[in-house]
Structure formats: C-alpha cells, structure tokens
Design a protein around this motif. Structure first.
Motif, PDB file in Angstrom:
ATOM      1  N   LYS A  67     -45.297 -19.031 -42.612  1.00 51.14           N
ATOM      2  CA  LYS A  67     -46.187 -17.891 -42.810  1.00 51.14           C
ATOM      3  C   LYS A  67     -46.107 -17.391 -44.251  1.00 51.14           C
ATOM      4  O   LYS A  67     -45.103 -17.577 -44.931  1.00 51.14           O
ATOM      5  CB  LYS A  67     -45.794 -16.756 -41.873  1.00 51.14           C
ATOM      6  CG  LYS A  67     -46.019 -17.055 -40.423  1.00 51.14           C
ATOM      7  CD  LYS A  67     -45.613 -15.858 -39.585  1.00 51.14           C
ATOM      8  CE  LYS A  67     -45.750 -16.158 -38.120  1.00 51.14           C
ATOM      9  NZ  LYS A  67     -45.338 -15.009 -37.309  1.00 51.14           N
TER      10      LYS A  67
ATOM     11  N   LYS B  19     -45.828 -14.362 -45.274  1.00 57.36           N
ATOM     12  CA  LYS B  19     -44.763 -13.373 -45.412  1.00 57.36           C
ATOM     13  C   LYS B  19     -43.416 -14.058 -45.657  1.00 57.36           C
ATOM     14  O   LYS B  19     -42.623 -13.610 -46.495  1.00 57.36           O
ATOM     15  CB  LYS B  19     -44.701 -12.506 -44.159  1.00 57.36           C
ATOM     16  CG  LYS B  19     -43.725 -11.364 -44.236  1.00 57.36           C
ATOM     17  CD  LYS B  19     -43.782 -10.517 -42.976  1.00 57.36           C
ATOM     18  CE  LYS B  19     -42.773  -9.393 -43.044  1.00 57.36           C
ATOM     19  NZ  LYS B  19     -42.788  -8.577 -41.826  1.00 57.36           N
ATOM     20  N   ASP B  20     -43.168 -15.159 -44.968  1.00 60.20           N
ATOM     21  CA  ASP B  20     -41.926 -15.907 -45.149  1.00 60.20           C
ATOM     22  C   ASP B  20     -41.863 -16.550 -46.531  1.00 60.20           C
ATOM     23  O   ASP B  20     -40.806 -16.586 -47.156  1.00 60.20           O
ATOM     24  CB  ASP B  20     -41.785 -16.990 -44.072  1.00 60.20           C
ATOM     25  CG  ASP B  20     -41.600 -16.393 -42.678  1.00 60.20           C
ATOM     26  OD1 ASP B  20     -41.103 -15.256 -42.570  1.00 60.20           O
ATOM     27  OD2 ASP B  20     -41.979 -17.075 -41.700  1.00 60.20           O
TER      28      ASP B  20
END
Length: 157
Positions: free
Chosen positions: A2, A4-5
């Motif tokens: 993702k 965000k990761d």
C-alpha cells in the motif's frame, strides 16, 4: 504494498541512517540541489562526489535527485522552463515549451536539448535556479527536523 506502507518505508530510510542529523540533511539537500538544477543523466555524477566533498549522506544525495524522475519531469521541466521564461522575459509560451520538452524527454539526448534553442535552455536553467533556491533549504530544514524529531521520540520510548 500500500501507498501508506511505502511512505512509512521511505520515511524510515530518511531518518534511519546511522549518522548525525546534519550529515543526513546535508546529503538530501545536495541531492535536491542537483535534482532541481541539472538535467537527467548528470545528477548522480555530480551529487555523489559533492556529498563526499561536503560530508553529506550519499544515500540522501542519491535519492534526493529523484525529485525529477520519469514521472515528474513531464510536469516539473515544462513548468521550470515556463517560470524561467517569465523571469527572462523571452516570451516562450507554455505550449512551445511543452512540445520542446516532450521531444527532449522522448529522445533523451543532449543534442535534442540543445536543438530546442538558447531561449529554452536559458529558461530551463533560470527556472531551475529558482526551484533550487526554494527546494534546497526546505529539504535541508525538513529532513533535519524529521531526523531529530524521530530520534527524540525514539529516545522517549
């Protein structure tokens, strides 16, 4: 993975280097300096030796140049040229600049850059100087703050 990761992973690469905050920030600022000012191809050739000379992070100097990459140059380079054209008052329109820059990006040669004409080349570097003057100190201060903040929080845990 993702987004965000990926952002967290990128953040940890910035703040996790085992060096002083100033060393890390200096390297990132060097990378940003060359990433904003120098066309593709020469950025790493200049940023890494400069990082050695100025005692900055080589990782930061490398990754910092990636402000201009295969995705962002379609926006950054034409805008940089347009701003430079306004400063120099050479009257280049955004459409003329965009078409010329697309040719340079597609061919990826310095001959195609030079064939754009002196007005466009001067505009590119003038816009680059302005972008560099803005982004280099912001990068240094921002990375310095991030590293110090991260380490302060880590110590408190």
């Amino acid at each position: 993975m993702k987004l965000k990761d990926r952002i967290k992973e990128f953040y940890k690469k910035i703040v996790g280097e085992d060096a002083s905050p100033e060393f890390i920030a200096r390297g990132w600022a060097i990378g940003m300096f060359y990433g904003c000012l120098i066309p593709f191809g020469l950025q790493l050739i200049l940023s890494i030796p400069t990082a050695f000379i100025l005692k900055g992070s080589k990782v930061g100097a490398t990754i910092g140049t990636f402000i201009t990459n295969h995705f962002t140059v379609f926006v950054i380079y034409p805008l940089q040229c347009y701003v430079g054209s306004i400063i120099l008052r050479n009257g280049l329109s955004y459409d003329i600049i965009k078409d010329a820059m697309l040719k340079v990006i597609n061919e990826q040669t310095y001959d195609s850059l030079v064939s754009c004409g002196a007005d466009l080349v001067y505009s590119f570097f003038m816009g680059g100087f302005l972008l560099t003057a803005i982004m280099t100190p912001i990068t240094y201060i921002g990375v310095l703050y991030m590293v110090k903040s991260y380490r302060s929080k880590k110590e408190q845990q």
